[in-house]
Design a protein around this motif. Structure first.
Motif, PDB file in Angstrom:
ATOM      1  N   GLY A   1      -2.677  -6.780  11.973  1.00 19.80           N
ATOM      2  CA  GLY A   1      -2.222  -7.619  10.866  1.00 19.80           C
ATOM      3  C   GLY A   1      -3.271  -7.787   9.789  1.00 19.80           C
ATOM      4  O   GLY A   1      -4.472  -7.597  10.009  1.00 19.80           O
ATOM      5  N   PHE A   2      -2.786  -8.134   8.600  1.00 20.17           N
ATOM      6  CA  PHE A   2      -3.670  -8.354   7.459  1.00 20.17           C
ATOM      7  C   PHE A   2      -3.038  -9.393   6.553  1.00 20.17           C
ATOM      8  O   PHE A   2      -1.843  -9.318   6.249  1.00 20.17           O
TER       9      PHE A   2
ATOM     10  N   LYS B   1      -6.087  -2.648   0.609  1.00 21.20           N
ATOM     11  CA  LYS B   1      -5.330  -3.828   0.195  1.00 21.20           C
ATOM     12  C   LYS B   1      -6.237  -4.908  -0.382  1.00 21.20           C
ATOM     13  O   LYS B   1      -5.925  -5.517  -1.418  1.00 21.20           O
ATOM     14  N   ALA B   2      -7.353  -5.158   0.277  1.00 20.41           N
ATOM     15  CA  ALA B   2      -8.237  -6.239  -0.155  1.00 20.41           C
ATOM     16  C   ALA B   2      -8.885  -5.936  -1.497  1.00 20.41           C
ATOM     17  O   ALA B   2      -9.019  -6.815  -2.355  1.00 20.41           O
TER      18      ALA B   2
ATOM     19  N   ASP C   1      -7.240   1.370  10.450  1.00 23.55           N
ATOM     20  CA  ASP C   1      -7.188  -0.085  10.277  1.00 23.55           C
ATOM     21  C   ASP C   1      -8.087  -0.516   9.116  1.00 23.55           C
ATOM     22  O   ASP C   1      -7.667  -1.254   8.219  1.00 23.55           O
ATOM     23  N   ARG C   2      -9.314  -0.042   9.114  1.00 21.86           N
ATOM     24  CA  ARG C   2     -10.245  -0.432   8.045  1.00 21.86           C
ATOM     25  C   ARG C   2      -9.826   0.147   6.703  1.00 21.86           C
ATOM     26  O   ARG C   2      -9.968  -0.507   5.659  1.00 21.86           O
ATOM     27  N   ALA C   3      -9.310   1.379   6.708  1.00 21.62           N
ATOM     28  CA  ALA C   3      -8.877   1.996   5.454  1.00 21.62           C
ATOM     29  C   ALA C   3      -7.755   1.191   4.810  1.00 21.62           C
ATOM     30  O   ALA C   3      -7.741   0.979   3.592  1.00 21.62           O
ATOM     31  N   VAL C   4      -6.796   0.734   5.611  1.00 22.80           N
ATOM     32  CA  VAL C   4      -5.681  -0.061   5.081  1.00 22.80           C
ATOM     33  C   VAL C   4      -6.166  -1.418   4.595  1.00 22.80           C
ATOM     34  O   VAL C   4      -5.811  -1.880   3.499  1.00 22.80           O
TER      35      VAL C   4
ATOM     36  N   ILE D   1       0.833  -1.203   0.000  1.00 22.19           N
ATOM     37  CA  ILE D   1       0.000   0.000   0.000  1.00 22.19           C
ATOM     38  C   ILE D   1       0.868   1.254   0.000  1.00 22.19           C
ATOM     39  O   ILE D   1       1.923   1.308   0.646  1.00 22.19           O
ATOM     40  N   GLY D   2       0.424   2.266  -0.747  1.00 16.90           N
ATOM     41  CA  GLY D   2       1.054   3.575  -0.703  1.00 16.90           C
ATOM     42  C   GLY D   2       0.226   4.503   0.165  1.00 16.90           C
ATOM     43  O   GLY D   2      -1.002   4.384   0.224  1.00 16.90           O
TER      44      GLY D   2
END
Length: 213
Positions: A129-130, A95-96, A88-91, A12-13
């Protein structure tokens, strides 16, 4: 830069801007990321919470501004305890979904000490984590791909989806003695001097420039 970071690292950027004009200047780069399906998080400032809605200096309706380019997730924080789960949700969503997300932080909120969300009804608690989901093709699709590759004359066009499959693409090209063309976002998938193959890359408007290695 955040869009390019995502394209060439696969991670992610993140870009940061102040309120008003600073935030609007991010839009071109964010649309570049969105249209190329790259994960980017924009963190932007906003005027003080008490001033919002008063046509205050450099006040812009940022949630509405980013609603298109970051439509999967754009929210403004109201309390310090909310910031952790918003980030957390934004990242995770960026990514997802391989898309753009945005979090808006009013400047008076930025000066407040961080607070853990209380353990009570009406609060949200994020995890740590993700791990991206693993995508597995259907057997029928694999067979169709194999049938195409087993034809007499095969040329291969690789894009961003092949960035993590360099060895596999080379192995297929070697076995089939196939030429390889690289889309712009797939340019890093294969070396330009790959021996034994004709390598092409775009030079604009769909044209291809090539040479024999």
């Amino acid at each position: 830069m955040a869009s390019a970071h995502a394209k060439f690292t696969g991670d992610i950027g993140v870009c940061i801007a102040t309120s008003g004009p600073g935030a609007t200047h991010l839009l071109t780069g964010l649309y570049d990321a969105r249209l190329d399906h790259q994960p980017v998080l924009a963190i932007v400032g906003q005027q003080s919470r008490a001033a919002i809605g008063g046509h205050y200096q450099q006040e812009v309706d940022l949630a509405s501004l980013f609603k298109d380019v970051a439509g999967d997730f754009v929210h403004q924080a109201a309390t310090p305890a909310q910031v952790r789960h918003l980030i957390d949700r934004a990242v995770r969503i960026a990514k997802a979904n391989r898309t753009v997300t945005a979090v808006i932080l009013p400047n008076d909120l930025q000066d407040l000490p961080y607070e853990e969300p209380p353990r009570k009804h009406g609060t949200v608690h994020s995890g740590v984590g993700f791990r991206a989901a693993r995508t597995v093709p259907h057997l029928e699709d694999l067979q169709e791909a194999a049938d195409i590759l087993n034809q007499e004359r095969v040329a291969i066009l690789v894009g961003a989806g092949a960035l993590a499959a360099t060895d596999e693409v080379i192995a297929v090209a070697d076995r089939l003695n196939a030429g390889v063309a690289k889309a712009l976002l797939g340019k890093a998938a294969l070396p330009d001097n790959l021996p034994g193959h004709r390598i092409h890359w775009p030079i604009g408007d769909g044209a291809l420039l090539g040479f024999d290695a």
